[in-house]
Scaffold this active site. Structure first.
Site, PDB file in Angstrom:
ATOM      1  N   ASN A   1      53.307 -11.329  -9.202  1.00  0.00           N
ATOM      2  CA  ASN A   1      53.559 -12.769  -9.223  1.00  0.00           C
ATOM      3  C   ASN A   1      54.725 -13.066 -10.161  1.00  0.00           C
ATOM      4  OD1 ASN A   1      53.058 -15.597  -8.859  1.00  0.00           O
ATOM      5  ND2 ASN A   1      52.001 -15.623 -10.840  1.00  0.00           N
TER       6      ASN A   1
ATOM      7  N   HIS B   1      56.105 -16.049 -12.735  1.00  0.00           N
ATOM      8  CA  HIS B   1      55.575 -17.220 -13.451  1.00  0.00           C
ATOM      9  C   HIS B   1      56.671 -17.771 -14.375  1.00  0.00           C
ATOM     10  CE1 HIS B   1      52.485 -19.754 -15.165  1.00  0.00           C
ATOM     11  NE2 HIS B   1      52.972 -19.462 -16.356  1.00  0.00           N
TER      12      HIS B   1
ATOM     13  N   ASN C   1      62.321 -18.609  -4.160  1.00  0.00           N
ATOM     14  CA  ASN C   1      62.107 -17.186  -4.470  1.00  0.00           C
ATOM     15  C   ASN C   1      61.925 -16.382  -3.185  1.00  0.00           C
ATOM     16  OD1 ASN C   1      61.924 -16.356  -7.444  1.00  0.00           O
ATOM     17  ND2 ASN C   1      60.824 -18.309  -7.428  1.00  0.00           N
TER      18      ASN C   1
ATOM     19  N   MET D   1      50.203 -21.473  -4.693  1.00  0.00           N
ATOM     20  CA  MET D   1      49.411 -22.334  -5.570  1.00  0.00           C
ATOM     21  C   MET D   1      47.894 -22.167  -5.416  1.00  0.00           C
ATOM     22  SD  MET D   1      51.788 -23.668  -7.220  1.00  0.00           S
ATOM     23  CE  MET D   1      51.106 -25.042  -8.136  1.00  0.00           C
ATOM     24  N   LYS D   2      47.468 -21.125  -4.744  1.00  0.00           N
ATOM     25  CA  LYS D   2      46.027 -20.889  -4.611  1.00  0.00           C
ATOM     26  C   LYS D   2      45.647 -19.664  -5.420  1.00  0.00           C
ATOM     27  CE  LYS D   2      44.955 -24.185  -1.786  1.00  0.00           C
ATOM     28  NZ  LYS D   2      43.930 -25.194  -2.084  1.00  0.00           N
ATOM     29  N   ILE D   3      44.383 -19.663  -5.864  1.00  0.00           N
ATOM     30  CA  ILE D   3      43.902 -18.498  -6.618  1.00  0.00           C
ATOM     31  C   ILE D   3      43.275 -17.527  -5.627  1.00  0.00           C
ATOM     32  CG2 ILE D   3      42.366 -17.774  -8.496  1.00  0.00           C
ATOM     33  CD1 ILE D   3      43.652 -19.910  -9.914  1.00  0.00           C
ATOM     34  N   LEU D   4      43.688 -16.284  -5.704  1.00  0.00           N
ATOM     35  CA  LEU D   4      43.116 -15.276  -4.792  1.00  0.00           C
ATOM     36  C   LEU D   4      41.744 -14.846  -5.309  1.00  0.00           C
ATOM     37  CD1 LEU D   4      46.375 -13.169  -4.323  1.00  0.00           C
ATOM     38  CD2 LEU D   4      45.315 -14.678  -2.617  1.00  0.00           C
TER      39      LEU D   4
ATOM     40  N   GLY E   1      60.018 -22.450  -1.879  1.00  0.00           N
ATOM     41  CA  GLY E   1      60.367 -21.164  -1.280  1.00  0.00           C
ATOM     42  C   GLY E   1      61.716 -20.583  -1.666  1.00  0.00           C
TER      43      GLY E   1
HETATM   44  C1  GRF Z   1      58.708 -20.850  -9.508  1.00  0.00           C
HETATM   45  O1  GRF Z   1      59.100 -21.468 -10.689  1.00  0.00           O
HETATM   46  C2  GRF Z   1      57.699 -19.777  -9.773  1.00  0.00           C
HETATM   47  O2  GRF Z   1      57.881 -19.132 -10.991  1.00  0.00           O
HETATM   48  C3  GRF Z   1      56.405 -20.550  -9.802  1.00  0.00           C
HETATM   49  O3  GRF Z   1      56.543 -21.527  -8.808  1.00  0.00           O
HETATM   50  C4  GRF Z   1      57.932 -21.803  -8.605  1.00  0.00           C
HETATM   51  C5  GRF Z   1      58.219 -21.572  -7.164  1.00  0.00           C
HETATM   52  O4  GRF Z   1      59.526 -21.903  -6.819  1.00  0.00           O
HETATM   53  N1  GRF Z   1      55.259 -19.674  -9.644  1.00  0.00           N
HETATM   54  P1  GRF Z   1      60.054 -21.584  -5.354  1.00  0.00           P
HETATM   55  O5  GRF Z   1      59.029 -22.149  -4.375  1.00  0.00           O
HETATM   56  O6  GRF Z   1      60.187 -20.120  -5.216  1.00  0.00           O
HETATM   57  O7  GRF Z   1      61.375 -22.303  -5.254  1.00  0.00           O
END
Ligand code: GRF
Length: 194
Positions: A112, A114, A22, A95-98, A20
């Site tokens: 998103n 990535h 981000n 981590m789930k696909i919508l 979390g």
């Molecule tokens: C990040 O590297 C993001 O790009 C990827 O999963 C990670 C999540 O990190 N999709 P956080 O949970 O935001 O620390």
């Protein structure tokens, strides 16, 4: 630029699964006076997501859904988002696909982040793949979400050099720092098109 007062801000939901950082960073961004978004809720498939703790300190609503029952889940999340008048969904380590139906209902309003220079390295283990392939550069991408994994239109990318001494962990850390700069920039860039 027009000043954004609370009511004009785009109501946003953030979807997370784990750490979390981000999400934490998007909260910080949303609290800036001129931020174009207001985070109304955080949705997680995992009640143990570390990121959920950041919602405690704010008025952000927390929702945890068990994604094993796909059909009903879609319906109840959509209902909840409608009730909250959500206009933007930010996936942040979700981590789930919508489902296709879900994406269709929020077409052009799900983004998103990535940790690779898409279209390179969709899916998992992006840092290790970049190191294994002896790539000179890696980075991160913010993109719109469509029904194919990590394949929607790119909004912004940040490229960084892979250092000789980098391993999976150090590269991930350096890229994560860049993610925290890139995600708010990408949101600011697309907000007018919502
Ligand atoms: C990040 O590297 C993001 O790009 C990827 O999963 C990670 C999540 O990190 N999709 P956080 O949970 O935001 O620390």
């Amino acid at each position: 630029m027009k000043k954004l007062i609370g009511v004009n801000k785009v109501k946003t939901a953030v979807f997370i699964s784990g750490n979390g950082s981000n999400f934490k960073n998007l909260i910080r961004f949303s609290l800036l006076k001129n931020s174009p978004i207001r985070i109304e809720c955080v949705i997680s498939n995992n009640k143990n997501s570390n990121g959920l703790k950041y919602a405690y300190k704010t008025n952000i609503k927390k929702k945890i859904y068990n994604f094993n029952n796909r059909k009903n889940i879609d319906r109840s999340i959509l209902l909840f988002l409608k009730k909250e008048k959500i206009k933007l969904i930010c996936l942040a380590g979700f981590m789930k696909i919508l489902s296709k139906n879900f994406i269709k209902r929020f077409n052009g309003k799900i983004i998103n982040i990535h940790p690779s220079l898409l279209p390179k390295y969709k899916g998992l283990d992006t840092h290790q793949k970049a190191i294994n392939n002896k790539d000179k550069y890696s980075g991160c991408t913010v993109h719109f979400v469509n029904s194919r994994l990590d394949s929607g239109k790119i909004i912004l990318q940040k490229k960084i050099r892979i250092l000789k001494k980098d391993n999976q962990k150090t590269l991930a850390q350096r890229i994560l720092k860049q993610e925290h700069i890139l995600y708010p920039k990408a949101i600011t860039k697309i907000i007018a098109s919502l």
